[in-house]
Design a protein around this motif. Structure first.
Motif, mmCIF file in Angstrom:
data_model
loop_
_atom_site.group_PDB
_atom_site.id
_atom_site.type_symbol
_atom_site.label_atom_id
_atom_site.label_comp_id
_atom_site.label_asym_id
_atom_site.label_seq_id
_atom_site.Cartn_x
_atom_site.Cartn_y
_atom_site.Cartn_z
ATOM 1 N N ARG A 188 0.827 -1.202 0.000
ATOM 2 C CA ARG A 188 0.000 0.000 0.000
ATOM 3 C C ARG A 188 0.867 1.260 0.000
ATOM 4 O O ARG A 188 0.564 2.245 -0.658
ATOM 5 N N GLU A 189 1.960 1.211 0.759
ATOM 6 C CA GLU A 189 2.752 2.414 0.999
ATOM 7 C C GLU A 189 3.907 2.589 0.016
ATOM 8 O O GLU A 189 4.336 3.708 -0.252
ATOM 9 N N HIS A 190 4.429 1.472 -0.534
ATOM 10 C CA HIS A 190 5.665 1.586 -1.312
ATOM 11 C C HIS A 190 5.570 1.023 -2.724
ATOM 12 O O HIS A 190 6.543 1.093 -3.473
ATOM 13 N N ALA A 191 4.435 0.442 -3.097
ATOM 14 C CA ALA A 191 4.365 -0.208 -4.405
ATOM 15 C C ALA A 191 3.315 0.408 -5.314
ATOM 16 O O ALA A 191 2.932 -0.207 -6.309
ATOM 17 N N SER A 192 2.851 1.593 -4.985
ATOM 18 C CA SER A 192 1.858 2.292 -5.812
ATOM 19 C C SER A 192 0.625 1.440 -6.068
ATOM 20 O O SER A 192 0.076 1.407 -7.177
ATOM 21 N N VAL A 193 0.198 0.721 -5.036
ATOM 22 C CA VAL A 193 -0.999 -0.110 -5.134
ATOM 23 C C VAL A 193 -2.191 0.709 -4.652
ATOM 24 O O VAL A 193 -2.152 1.318 -3.576
ATOM 25 N N SER A 194 -3.239 0.735 -5.431
ATOM 26 C CA SER A 194 -4.427 1.491 -5.044
ATOM 27 C C SER A 194 -5.137 0.779 -3.896
ATOM 28 O O SER A 194 -4.949 -0.425 -3.687
ATOM 29 N N PRO A 195 -5.968 1.522 -3.148
ATOM 30 C CA PRO A 195 -6.724 0.877 -2.075
ATOM 31 C C PRO A 195 -7.579 -0.283 -2.584
ATOM 32 O O PRO A 195 -7.734 -1.296 -1.894
ATOM 33 N N GLU A 196 -8.131 -0.121 -3.788
ATOM 34 C CA GLU A 196 -8.948 -1.202 -4.347
ATOM 35 C C GLU A 196 -8.106 -2.436 -4.625
ATOM 36 O O GLU A 196 -8.522 -3.568 -4.340
ATOM 37 N N GLN A 197 -6.912 -2.242 -5.179
ATOM 38 C CA GLN A 197 -6.017 -3.361 -5.431
ATOM 39 C C GLN A 197 -5.561 -4.008 -4.122
ATOM 40 O O GLN A 197 -5.482 -5.233 -4.017
ATOM 41 N N ALA A 198 -5.254 -3.181 -3.140
ATOM 42 C CA ALA A 198 -4.798 -3.704 -1.851
ATOM 43 C C ALA A 198 -5.858 -4.587 -1.214
ATOM 44 O O ALA A 198 -5.549 -5.611 -0.592
ATOM 45 N N ASP A 199 -7.114 -4.188 -1.381
ATOM 46 C CA ASP A 199 -8.206 -4.973 -0.790
ATOM 47 C C ASP A 199 -8.343 -6.343 -1.443
ATOM 48 O O ASP A 199 -8.922 -7.260 -0.856
ATOM 49 N N GLN A 200 -7.825 -6.495 -2.667
ATOM 50 C CA GLN A 200 -7.930 -7.762 -3.388
ATOM 51 C C GLN A 200 -6.709 -8.658 -3.199
ATOM 52 O O GLN A 200 -6.730 -9.820 -3.615
ATOM 53 N N MET A 201 -5.664 -8.140 -2.581
ATOM 54 C CA MET A 201 -4.416 -8.903 -2.477
ATOM 55 C C MET A 201 -4.551 -10.056 -1.496
ATOM 56 O O MET A 201 -5.185 -9.935 -0.445
ATOM 57 N N LYS A 202 -3.956 -11.187 -1.872
ATOM 58 C CA LYS A 202 -3.928 -12.366 -1.004
ATOM 59 C C LYS A 202 -2.517 -12.946 -0.988
ATOM 60 O O LYS A 202 -1.692 -12.637 -1.840
ATOM 61 N N VAL A 203 -2.258 -13.795 -0.022
ATOM 62 C CA VAL A 203 -0.947 -14.420 0.111
ATOM 63 C C VAL A 203 -1.073 -15.926 -0.077
ATOM 64 O O VAL A 203 -2.153 -16.510 0.076
ATOM 65 N N ILE A 204 0.041 -16.553 -0.438
ATOM 66 C CA ILE A 204 0.158 -18.009 -0.445
ATOM 67 C C ILE A 204 1.031 -18.383 0.747
ATOM 68 O O ILE A 204 2.152 -17.886 0.879
ATOM 69 N N LEU A 205 0.532 -19.236 1.618
ATOM 70 C CA LEU A 205 1.285 -19.649 2.797
ATOM 71 C C LEU A 205 2.101 -20.895 2.467
ATOM 72 O O LEU A 205 1.561 -21.888 1.981
ATOM 73 N N VAL A 206 3.398 -20.820 2.730
ATOM 74 C CA VAL A 206 4.297 -21.971 2.567
ATOM 75 C C VAL A 206 4.806 -22.335 3.954
ATOM 76 O O VAL A 206 5.492 -21.532 4.594
ATOM 77 N N THR A 207 4.459 -23.517 4.435
ATOM 78 C CA THR A 207 4.731 -23.858 5.826
ATOM 79 C C THR A 207 5.727 -25.001 5.941
ATOM 80 O O THR A 207 5.933 -25.780 5.021
ATOM 81 N N HIS A 208 6.334 -25.082 7.122
ATOM 82 C CA HIS A 208 7.202 -26.212 7.458
ATOM 83 C C HIS A 208 6.859 -26.688 8.859
ATOM 84 O O HIS A 208 6.775 -25.896 9.788
ATOM 85 N N SER A 209 6.621 -27.988 9.000
ATOM 86 C CA SER A 209 6.416 -28.625 10.292
ATOM 87 C C SER A 209 5.301 -27.923 11.080
ATOM 88 O O SER A 209 4.174 -27.816 10.618
ATOM 89 N N MET A 210 5.616 -27.408 12.277
ATOM 90 C CA MET A 210 4.612 -26.765 13.120
ATOM 91 C C MET A 210 3.896 -25.628 12.406
ATOM 92 O O MET A 210 2.719 -25.347 12.691
ATOM 93 N N GLY A 211 4.573 -24.989 11.452
ATOM 94 C CA GLY A 211 3.944 -23.902 10.724
ATOM 95 C C GLY A 211 2.658 -24.322 10.043
ATOM 96 O O GLY A 211 1.776 -23.489 9.801
ATOM 97 N N GLY A 212 2.526 -25.616 9.731
ATOM 98 C CA GLY A 212 1.285 -26.102 9.144
ATOM 99 C C GLY A 212 0.114 -25.957 10.098
ATOM 100 O O GLY A 212 -1.011 -25.632 9.680
ATOM 101 N N LEU A 213 0.364 -26.198 11.392
ATOM 102 C CA LEU A 213 -0.698 -26.033 12.389
ATOM 103 C C LEU A 213 -1.061 -24.558 12.544
ATOM 104 O O LEU A 213 -2.230 -24.211 12.766
ATOM 105 N N VAL A 214 -0.057 -23.689 12.421
ATOM 106 C CA VAL A 214 -0.309 -22.251 12.492
ATOM 107 C C VAL A 214 -1.183 -21.820 11.318
ATOM 108 O O VAL A 214 -2.176 -21.089 11.485
ATOM 109 N N ALA A 215 -0.819 -22.268 10.118
ATOM 110 C CA ALA A 215 -1.572 -21.873 8.922
ATOM 111 C C ALA A 215 -3.000 -22.385 8.970
ATOM 112 O O ALA A 215 -3.945 -21.662 8.617
#
Length: 298
Positions: free
Chosen positions: A88-115
């Motif tokens: 939002r602050e450094h990549a010139s992403v509009s508020p509308e674009q920011a609202d659509q952004m999602k992440v892909i979680l890549v986990t290891h071991s216990m991180g799977g339980l966190v995800a």
């Protein structure tokens, strides 16, 4: 992480698929151990499409001592206040674009339980998909071994080399206790055995095999048990609270505090099992004859 980001951001250059992707990703998934026979290699068209996107890799740390349920909230805050805030602050992403952004979680071991806690227990919606690596999905008997025997090798310096050192930490750490085998482990069948020198399971005085859990309840039969085979047997009670008890005023004894933690672990396991997985979930693990994993405890 740097290698992952470098590969993901260099899939295609000048309409040409780059060397690593050309040699590795076009292979049959079965060559890498895919077991269901349902996955197909990535096509050149799919790689060309993926090459249009920028894949930045971020690292979300968490306190492994606390419950994975709480760690999930910490990861959520990191995504919201650090990762997405950056765009939002450094990549010139509009508020509308920011609202659509999602992440892909890549986990290891216990991180799977966190995800899984993040997406399934807390219902966090900004996740496009999840990739789990060696997740202890229904627990791991290795944590029992470590609490009774300590860790080996370099890990023992940090995590403890005997039962006393490991118990003092893990028995007070909800996150670590959530690694214990759930009542789904081995479909409820026993995984802890007392055997003779020939490997035969010994029977008790009533003729019942010394195999636990006997009634599909490891929480009561193993983790809370003060018997010699319990997670914290009576002789190890002293390690449950290493503070100077003479200078403290506590309403609950160390054993009772520990048993309440085990009750909370049972609830966590039950809720996680009932909540399932994110609809876009992938999992991988190593199958190497030279690197065995834990299953039964003898």
């Amino acid at each position: 992480m740097a290698l992952m980001e470098g590969r993901l951001d260099n899939i295609v250059s000048r309409q040409q698929i780059q060397q690593w992707w050309n040699t590795e990703s076009l292979h049959e998934p079965a060559a890498y151990g895919e077991e269901l026979g349902q996955a197909t290699p990535l096509s050149e068209d799919e790689l060309q499409q993926a090459g249009k996107y920028q894949f930045d890799v971020w690292c979300a740390g968490y306190n492994w001592l606390q419950s994975n349920r709480q760690s999930a909230l910490d990861v959520r805050d990191y995504i919201e206040n650090t990762v997405l805030a950056h765009y939002r602050e450094h990549a010139s992403v509009s508020p509308e674009q920011a609202d659509q952004m999602k992440v892909i979680l890549v986990t290891h071991s216990m991180g799977g339980l966190v995800a899984r806690s993040l997406t399934q227990l807390h219902g966090y919606k900004r996740v496009l998909g999840v990739v789990h690596g060696v997740q202890p999905a229904i627990g791991s008997s290795a944590i029992y071994h470590h609490m009774r025997c300590g860790y080996e090798g370099i890990a023992s310096i940090i995590l403890g080399y005997n039962a006393g050192e490991v118990t003092a930490v893990v028995a007070n750490a909800p996150g670590a206790l959530e690694l214990t085998p759930s009542n789904e482990y081995r479909e409820g069948r026993p995984w802890l055995f007392l055997c003779d020198a020939q490997g035969q399971v010994i029977k008790d005085m009533d003729g019942k095999p010394r195999a636990y859990p006997q009634n599909q309840d490891p929480y009561e039969e193993i983790y809370k048990s003060t018997a010699w085979y319990g997670l914290v047997p009576e002789q190890n009670t002293q390690y449950l609270d290493m503070s100077d008890s003479a200078n403290t005023n506590k309403l609950l004894g160390a054993r009772e505090v520990f048993e309440r933690l085990i009750d909370a672990v049972a609830i966590f396991h039950r809720e996680l099992a009932a909540s399932g997985y994110h609809p876009e979930t992938y999992a991988h693990y190593a199958a190497d004859d030279n690197r065995h994993s834990w299953r039964d405890m003898i």
